[in-house]
Motif scaffolding. Structure first.
Motif, PDB file in Angstrom:
ATOM      1  N   ILE A   1       0.707  -1.199  -0.113  1.00 49.04           N
ATOM      2  CA  ILE A   1       0.083  -0.007   0.084  1.00 49.04           C
ATOM      3  C   ILE A   1       0.768   1.281   0.071  1.00 49.04           C
ATOM      4  CG2 ILE A   1      -1.805   1.495   1.259  1.00 49.04           C
ATOM      5  CD1 ILE A   1      -3.000  -1.298   2.370  1.00 49.04           C
TER       6      ILE A   1
ATOM      7  N   GLU B   1      -6.307   0.753  -7.389  1.00 51.46           N
ATOM      8  CA  GLU B   1      -5.450  -0.446  -7.672  1.00 51.46           C
ATOM      9  C   GLU B   1      -4.341  -0.013  -8.620  1.00 51.46           C
ATOM     10  OE1 GLU B   1      -6.533  -4.798  -8.451  1.00 51.46           O
ATOM     11  OE2 GLU B   1      -8.517  -3.776  -7.826  1.00 51.46           O
TER      12      GLU B   1
ATOM     13  N   TRP C   1      -1.969  -1.244  -3.790  1.00 49.52           N
ATOM     14  CA  TRP C   1      -3.061  -0.202  -3.791  1.00 49.52           C
ATOM     15  C   TRP C   1      -2.417   1.223  -3.553  1.00 49.52           C
ATOM     16  CZ3 TRP C   1      -6.756  -2.078   0.472  1.00 49.52           C
ATOM     17  CH2 TRP C   1      -7.531  -3.283   0.109  1.00 49.52           C
TER      18      TRP C   1
ATOM     19  N   ARG D   1     -11.071  -3.499  -0.821  1.00 48.20           N
ATOM     20  CA  ARG D   1     -10.746  -2.359  -1.219  1.00 48.20           C
ATOM     21  C   ARG D   1     -11.650  -1.367  -1.145  1.00 48.20           C
ATOM     22  NH1 ARG D   1     -11.092   0.552  -5.538  1.00 48.20           N
ATOM     23  NH2 ARG D   1     -12.131  -1.082  -6.824  1.00 48.20           N
TER      24      ARG D   1
ATOM     25  N   VAL E   1      -9.093   4.551  -2.758  1.00 49.54           N
ATOM     26  CA  VAL E   1      -8.153   3.373  -2.741  1.00 49.54           C
ATOM     27  C   VAL E   1      -8.135   3.016  -4.318  1.00 49.54           C
ATOM     28  CG1 VAL E   1      -7.553   1.268  -1.932  1.00 49.54           C
ATOM     29  CG2 VAL E   1      -8.698   2.892  -0.437  1.00 49.54           C
TER      30      VAL E   1
ATOM     31  N   ASN F   1      -9.903  -9.463  -2.314  1.00 46.99           N
ATOM     32  CA  ASN F   1      -9.137  -7.977  -2.515  1.00 46.99           C
ATOM     33  C   ASN F   1     -10.015  -6.932  -2.926  1.00 46.99           C
ATOM     34  OD1 ASN F   1      -7.073  -9.372  -1.428  1.00 46.99           O
ATOM     35  ND2 ASN F   1      -5.503  -8.934  -3.094  1.00 46.99           N
TER      36      ASN F   1
ATOM     37  N   GLU G   1     -12.013   2.020   1.330  1.00 51.18           N
ATOM     38  CA  GLU G   1     -12.296   2.993   0.707  1.00 51.18           C
ATOM     39  C   GLU G   1     -13.662   3.804   1.400  1.00 51.18           C
ATOM     40  OE1 GLU G   1     -11.729   4.027  -4.066  1.00 51.18           O
ATOM     41  OE2 GLU G   1     -13.780   2.984  -3.424  1.00 51.18           O
TER      42      GLU G   1
END
Lengths: 318, 218
Positions: free
Chosen positions: A271, A309, A314, A296, A307, A292, A300
């Motif tokens: 991250i 990818e 991330w 995510r 967030v 995932n 967020e």
């Protein structure tokens, strides 16, 4: 020179003092009989205990000065602390006899080849059962060294683990992290070692923390943050401690950097945190289940930031 | 943590057991030359401690209770000795640094927190005394055969068990005990020598719970 009888009593008292550290109920009964047999016995026993007890400040000092040129300072390397500033051991004979044993000075001794390492990749977690009934839950990205011959010692090289330790007054569990040591007084505690330093959180019971200068007792709900030479004590709801072992992360005004680090450990997602968020904090609960993508979206929503990818993980931005 | 399958802590069981073992423990305390009244006090104190402190599951609960009671007997006697010494004006009372231990008589029923408090930050004078004492111990150990001194350090400083020392040294357990016997005799001598000097070191010992062996330093 003491009379022979006194001398014998003294020997017996020393023998008892040595044995009682790890005595069975039968031995305590025998000890009672021995005390009852002659009233000088108790005096002799107390004399040896007092003499030993009186050594405590000196022993404490000796323990604080373990750095040794001949030894490989496993411990010091792990936290990135140099050995240069550390004081030298006061008892020089130690150097000669210890040079052969390539083990951190406080950890284990005489058990070369008896150690083994258990490690987890980021995103992987594992629970170990030790022969004494204790359990250790390893979070992702963690490296832990254990001893085959002694289930009561461990060394956390990096990462995070929760220890549920079966209490034994005669043989307390000792965890080494860098130059620091955590000794259980019967307990469940969580330890995290990262670039930010060492964090200890006690969920049940109590531990004793030692770093060579300070000794602190941490009770249930107490937390300790040791970064660099700074020790910060705090408190945390015991139920929140080690929540990652239950598939969630619980925070109260925790820096986002910490949250990011926890997700990385638990899920193996690298991250990147935008600079505008480096001082932001978060309060709430992040469930770790799901894939995932759903994690995510959840993150967020919870932290109220974007967030996205990226190629390798991330990126979190405002 | 239930999710880890941790057993329910055993305090309830220990409390029950302390009642069931009351007779034996009382006999033990009397053998340790604790007065009848004080023995009752200690047992009461034990029960309160088991009620107020959290203990993990204990491997051998009966031995554990003996250990606790033995430590409490030590603490009680040391506190008493200290109080008498203070009353006799041998020790200067320093309310700043000594409150933790000074009030020990009144508060030790609360568990060992107050007792361990003494660990936290040694004041400069205590540190000086410790340094001086360490020098004495070193000097005395230097007179012993090197192996004896080494074994003693392993045992007392590093907290190694006798069994581990036996393995490391490649000698029998009873041989390890012989070395430790010898070392402890030397320790007694240091103690006796110190008795001729002003009574400082004996009174500054931290953590009453470490009295003799409670294993907390091991």
């Amino acid at each position: 020179m003491a009379r022979p009888a006194e001398h014998d009593i003294q020997s017996q008292a020393i023998a008892w003092h040595l044995r009682l550290a790890d005595a069975s109920e039968e031995e305590w009964n025998e000890f009672t009989h021995w005390l009852e047999a002659d009233e000088r016995h108790n005096d002799a026993y107390e004399a040896i205990c007092d003499a030993d007890h009186a050594l405590e400040p000196a022993i404490g000092l000796a323990r604080q000065e373990p750095a040794e040129a001949g030894e490989i300072p496993v411990a010091a390397v792990a936290t990135g602390r140099g050995t240069a500033g550390r004081r030298r051991w006061m008892w020089p004979a130690m150097a000669a006899s210890f040079a052969l044993v390539a083990v951190g000075s406080w950890a284990v001794m005489g058990r070369m080849g008896q150690e083994y390492t258990v490690s987890t990749a980021p995103g992987e977690s594992r629970t170990l059962a030790l022969s004494d009934g204790s359990r250790i839950a390893l979070n992702g990205g963690t490296e832990l060294v254990l001893s085959k011959s002694d289930p009561r010692v461990a060394e956390l090289k990096s990462g995070e683990a929760q220890f549920s330790i079966r209490h034994d007054a005669g043989s307390p569990f000792a965890l080494t992290v860098g130059a620091q040591r955590i000794v259980d007084v019967g307990t469940v505690f969580n330890v995290r070692s990262s670039g930010r330093g060492l964090q200890v959180e006690v969920a049940e019971g109590a531990v004793r923390f030692e770093d060579g200068v300070t000794r602190l007792r941490l009770n249930a709900g107490d937390t300790l943050d040791a970064s660099g030479d700074r020790l910060v004590e705090g408190t945390r709801a015991p139920a929140d401690i080690g929540s990652w072992t239950r598939g969630k992360l619980v925070y109260r005004e925790a820096p986002l950097v910490e949250v990011a680090g926890d997700i990385t450990r638990a899920r193996g997602i690298a991250i990147e945190l935008g600079p505008e968020l480096s001082h932001a904090s978060f309060t709430g609960v992040i469930q770790l289940d799901g894939d995932n993508a759903s994690l995510r979206r959840r993150v967020e929503l919870l932290i109220g930031a974007k967030v996205t990818e990226t190629a390798d993980g991330w990126s979190i931005t405002r | 943590m239930t999710s880890l399958g941790q057993e329910v802590p055993a305090e309830g069981g220990l409390r029950q057991l302390s009642l069931a073992m009351r007779g034996e423990l009382r006999r033990f305390l009397l053998a340790r030359r604790v007065s009848e009244a004080d023995a009752e006090d200690v047992l009461q104190d034990l029960f309160i401690r088991l009620e107020t402190s959290v203990t993990g599951p204990v491997r051998s609960p009966r031995a554990y209770l003996y250990q606790m009671v033995n430590n409490m007997a030590h603490t009680r006697r040391r506190t008493e000795t200290r109080r008498q010494a203070r009353d006799a004006g041998w020790i200067e009372v320093r309310p700043d640094a000594r409150t933790g231990t000074g009030t020990g008589t009144g508060t030790h029923g609360r568990g060992d927190a107050a007792e361990e408090q003494a660990d936290a930050a040694p004041d400069p004078e205590t540190a000086l005394v410790a340094r001086d004492q360490l020098a004495r111990v070193e000097a005395r150990l230097a007179e012993l055969p090197e192996r004896t001194a080494h074994i003693f350090r392993q045992f007392r400083v590093e907290g190694a068990s006798q069994k581990d020392i036996a393995i490391e040294q490649g000698i029998s357990l009873s041989a390890v005990e012989k070395h430790l016997q010898r070392a402890y005799r030397a320790v007694l001598e240091i103690r006796n020598r110190l008795e001729d000097t002003p009574p400082t070191t004996g009174m500054t010992g931290p953590a009453e719970m470490t009295g003799g062996f409670d294993g907390s330093s091991r």
